[in-house]
Structure formats: structure tokens, C-alpha cells
Design a protein around this motif. Structure first.
Motif, PDB file in Angstrom:
ATOM      1  N   LEU A  94      -3.596 -17.630  65.303  1.00 59.57           N
ATOM      2  CA  LEU A  94      -2.345 -17.859  64.594  1.00 59.57           C
ATOM      3  C   LEU A  94      -1.252 -17.069  65.301  1.00 59.57           C
ATOM      4  O   LEU A  94      -1.530 -16.037  65.917  1.00 59.57           O
ATOM      5  CB  LEU A  94      -2.434 -17.402  63.137  1.00 59.57           C
ATOM      6  CG  LEU A  94      -3.272 -18.239  62.162  1.00 59.57           C
ATOM      7  CD1 LEU A  94      -3.400 -17.508  60.843  1.00 59.57           C
ATOM      8  CD2 LEU A  94      -2.640 -19.607  61.944  1.00 59.57           C
ATOM      9  N   ARG A  95      -0.021 -17.555  65.171  1.00 59.18           N
ATOM     10  CA  ARG A  95       1.104 -16.794  65.694  1.00 59.18           C
ATOM     11  C   ARG A  95       2.098 -16.568  64.564  1.00 59.18           C
ATOM     12  O   ARG A  95       2.638 -17.522  64.006  1.00 59.18           O
ATOM     13  CB  ARG A  95       1.789 -17.512  66.846  1.00 59.18           C
ATOM     14  CG  ARG A  95       2.844 -16.629  67.515  1.00 59.18           C
ATOM     15  CD  ARG A  95       3.512 -17.290  68.704  1.00 59.18           C
ATOM     16  NE  ARG A  95       4.523 -18.258  68.296  1.00 59.18           N
ATOM     17  CZ  ARG A  95       5.527 -18.654  69.069  1.00 59.18           C
ATOM     18  NH1 ARG A  95       5.662 -18.149  70.283  1.00 59.18           N
ATOM     19  NH2 ARG A  95       6.389 -19.561  68.636  1.00 59.18           N
ATOM     20  N   LEU A  96       2.327 -15.330  64.252  1.00 63.80           N
ATOM     21  CA  LEU A  96       3.284 -14.966  63.226  1.00 63.80           C
ATOM     22  C   LEU A  96       4.649 -14.715  63.851  1.00 63.80           C
ATOM     23  O   LEU A  96       4.748 -14.253  64.988  1.00 63.80           O
ATOM     24  CB  LEU A  96       2.829 -13.702  62.487  1.00 63.80           C
ATOM     25  CG  LEU A  96       1.420 -13.713  61.904  1.00 63.80           C
ATOM     26  CD1 LEU A  96       1.173 -12.427  61.124  1.00 63.80           C
ATOM     27  CD2 LEU A  96       1.193 -14.924  61.041  1.00 63.80           C
ATOM     28  N   SER A  97       5.688 -14.994  63.094  1.00 68.44           N
ATOM     29  CA  SER A  97       7.062 -14.758  63.545  1.00 68.44           C
ATOM     30  C   SER A  97       7.799 -13.933  62.508  1.00 68.44           C
ATOM     31  O   SER A  97       7.511 -14.020  61.312  1.00 68.44           O
ATOM     32  CB  SER A  97       7.802 -16.079  63.740  1.00 68.44           C
ATOM     33  OG  SER A  97       7.146 -16.913  64.654  1.00 68.44           O
ATOM     34  N   CYS A  98       8.763 -13.174  62.980  1.00 72.61           N
ATOM     35  CA  CYS A  98       9.596 -12.375  62.072  1.00 72.61           C
ATOM     36  C   CYS A  98      11.026 -12.390  62.593  1.00 72.61           C
ATOM     37  O   CYS A  98      11.284 -12.053  63.752  1.00 72.61           O
ATOM     38  CB  CYS A  98       9.075 -10.947  61.996  1.00 72.61           C
ATOM     39  SG  CYS A  98      10.088  -9.851  60.969  1.00 72.61           S
ATOM     40  N   THR A  99      11.944 -12.765  61.723  1.00 66.26           N
ATOM     41  CA  THR A  99      13.340 -12.796  62.105  1.00 66.26           C
ATOM     42  C   THR A  99      14.209 -12.553  60.873  1.00 66.26           C
ATOM     43  O   THR A  99      13.703 -12.558  59.754  1.00 66.26           O
ATOM     44  CB  THR A  99      13.682 -14.146  62.752  1.00 66.26           C
ATOM     45  OG1 THR A  99      14.987 -14.079  63.321  1.00 66.26           O
ATOM     46  CG2 THR A  99      13.655 -15.277  61.737  1.00 66.26           C
ATOM     47  N   ALA A 100      15.477 -12.320  61.086  1.00 65.39           N
ATOM     48  CA  ALA A 100      16.433 -12.117  60.000  1.00 65.39           C
ATOM     49  C   ALA A 100      17.479 -13.219  60.077  1.00 65.39           C
ATOM     50  O   ALA A 100      18.487 -13.071  60.785  1.00 65.39           O
ATOM     51  CB  ALA A 100      17.089 -10.745  60.106  1.00 65.39           C
ATOM     52  N   PRO A 101      17.272 -14.315  59.392  1.00 67.36           N
ATOM     53  CA  PRO A 101      18.201 -15.445  59.475  1.00 67.36           C
ATOM     54  C   PRO A 101      19.626 -15.061  59.107  1.00 67.36           C
ATOM     55  O   PRO A 101      19.869 -14.393  58.100  1.00 67.36           O
ATOM     56  CB  PRO A 101      17.627 -16.439  58.466  1.00 67.36           C
ATOM     57  CG  PRO A 101      16.197 -16.082  58.349  1.00 67.36           C
ATOM     58  CD  PRO A 101      16.158 -14.584  58.492  1.00 67.36           C
ATOM     59  N   GLY A 102      20.563 -15.460  59.954  1.00 69.96           N
ATOM     60  CA  GLY A 102      21.963 -15.195  59.669  1.00 69.96           C
ATOM     61  C   GLY A 102      22.452 -13.853  60.156  1.00 69.96           C
ATOM     62  O   GLY A 102      23.636 -13.538  59.988  1.00 69.96           O
TER      63      GLY A 102
ATOM     64  N   TYR B 292      21.388  -4.441  61.240  1.00 70.26           N
ATOM     65  CA  TYR B 292      21.635  -5.865  61.429  1.00 70.26           C
ATOM     66  C   TYR B 292      23.109  -6.147  61.188  1.00 70.26           C
ATOM     67  O   TYR B 292      23.713  -5.595  60.264  1.00 70.26           O
ATOM     68  CB  TYR B 292      20.787  -6.695  60.480  1.00 70.26           C
ATOM     69  CG  TYR B 292      19.348  -6.823  60.920  1.00 70.26           C
ATOM     70  CD1 TYR B 292      18.378  -5.943  60.453  1.00 70.26           C
ATOM     71  CD2 TYR B 292      18.959  -7.820  61.809  1.00 70.26           C
ATOM     72  CE1 TYR B 292      17.058  -6.051  60.853  1.00 70.26           C
ATOM     73  CE2 TYR B 292      17.643  -7.937  62.223  1.00 70.26           C
ATOM     74  CZ  TYR B 292      16.702  -7.049  61.732  1.00 70.26           C
ATOM     75  OH  TYR B 292      15.399  -7.154  62.149  1.00 70.26           O
ATOM     76  N   CYS B 293      23.655  -7.025  61.988  1.00 69.03           N
ATOM     77  CA  CYS B 293      25.068  -7.396  61.840  1.00 69.03           C
ATOM     78  C   CYS B 293      25.182  -8.885  61.594  1.00 69.03           C
ATOM     79  O   CYS B 293      24.334  -9.669  62.031  1.00 69.03           O
ATOM     80  CB  CYS B 293      25.847  -7.019  63.093  1.00 69.03           C
ATOM     81  SG  CYS B 293      25.875  -5.252  63.422  1.00 69.03           S
ATOM     82  N   SER B 294      26.227  -9.253  60.880  1.00 64.32           N
ATOM     83  CA  SER B 294      26.503 -10.669  60.691  1.00 64.32           C
ATOM     84  C   SER B 294      26.755 -11.306  62.053  1.00 64.32           C
ATOM     85  O   SER B 294      27.104 -10.621  63.013  1.00 64.32           O
ATOM     86  CB  SER B 294      27.710 -10.851  59.774  1.00 64.32           C
ATOM     87  OG  SER B 294      28.857 -10.221  60.347  1.00 64.32           O
ATOM     88  N   LEU B 295      26.573 -12.591  62.133  1.00 69.86           N
ATOM     89  CA  LEU B 295      26.718 -13.277  63.411  1.00 69.86           C
ATOM     90  C   LEU B 295      28.136 -13.135  63.966  1.00 69.86           C
ATOM     91  O   LEU B 295      28.335 -13.154  65.184  1.00 69.86           O
ATOM     92  CB  LEU B 295      26.344 -14.752  63.261  1.00 69.86           C
ATOM     93  CG  LEU B 295      24.878 -15.016  62.886  1.00 69.86           C
ATOM     94  CD1 LEU B 295      24.608 -16.513  62.786  1.00 69.86           C
ATOM     95  CD2 LEU B 295      23.941 -14.367  63.882  1.00 69.86           C
TER      96      LEU B 295
END
Length: 125
Positions: A18-26, A101-104
Motif C-alpha cells: 500500500l502507499r499512504l499519502s499525507c498532504t494539507a489541502p489548500g 502552513y500558509c495559504s496558497l
């Protein structure tokens, strides 16, 4: 609000991958450190792997040689490739990032210690 989102969990047979992913959308980070943890039912959470801003990686002995952590800077996403899965790998996997984390747009930034909600990995024998 910054939320880490994991994906890629599921049910597989022993020996599968399996491949797990982690991100912070936006949001976007500045190449932060990130760790993966897991917690099996009835057990304490345990550290699995980390990737630092300089690209260095570390693994728990229980997963060394089977799991690979990596980062796609362009997508601001961290992956955990899990091969040769064993029933004892069954757990809820979560990512953790002490990060700003910063806004886009870059207008707003939010320092914090962020956790995802987790993604379940179940390995059957």
C-alpha cells in the motif's frame, strides 16, 4: 484551518503493498519535517518513520527494509510506501507535522503541530 489528510489505506493480504499519502489541502508548507505514526487496536501509538527537511529519513526497526518514506515537494505531499506487509502492520496510520502552513496566496500562515485523522491499514494472513 489547516488539516492534514491521509489517504491510501485499505485491506490487503500479507505480502501485499500500500502507499499512504499525507498532504494539507489548500495550504503549502516550507518543506517541513514529517513523521508517520501508527496505532493498533488496544496498543499505544508508535512511531513508524520520519523524513526531515533535508531529506534524511529514519525508520522503526519493525518496518526497516519494507517501508519507504518520500516527499514530493512540488505536490507538498509525503508518501509512505509499504511493501511486504504483515498482519502486525495492521493499524491506524497518521501523519504528523510540526510545521508552518500558509495559504496558497501566502497571505496567512499558521504555525502548529498538525495531525491527520488517520487512515486504516488492515493486513490479513
Amino acid at each position: 484551518q489547516v488539516v492534514l489528510v491521509e489517504s491510501g489505506g485499505g485491506s490487503v493480504q500479507a505480502g501485499g503493498s500500500l502507499r499512504l499519502s499525507c498532504t494539507a489541502p489548500g495550504f503549502t508548507s516550507n518543506n517541513c519535517d514529517m513523521d508517520w505514526y501508527r496505532q493498533a487496536a488496544g496498543k499505544q501509538r508508535e512511531w513508524v518513520s520520519s523524513i526531515r527537511a533535508d531529506g534524511s529519513t529514519n525508520y522503526a526497526d519493525s518496518v526497516k527494509g519494507r517501508f519507504t518514506i518520500s516527499k514530493d515537494k512540488a505536490k507538498d505531499t509525503v508518501y509512505l510506501q509499504m511493501n511486504s506487509l504483515k498482519p502486525e502492520d495492521t493499524a491506524m496510520y497518521s501523519c504528523n507535522a510540526p510545521c508552518t502552513y500558509c495559504s496558497l496566496s501566502g497571505a496567512y500562515c499558521y504555525p502548529g503541530n498538525y495531525w491527520g485523522q488517520g487512515t486504516q491499514v488492515t493486513v490479513s494472513s
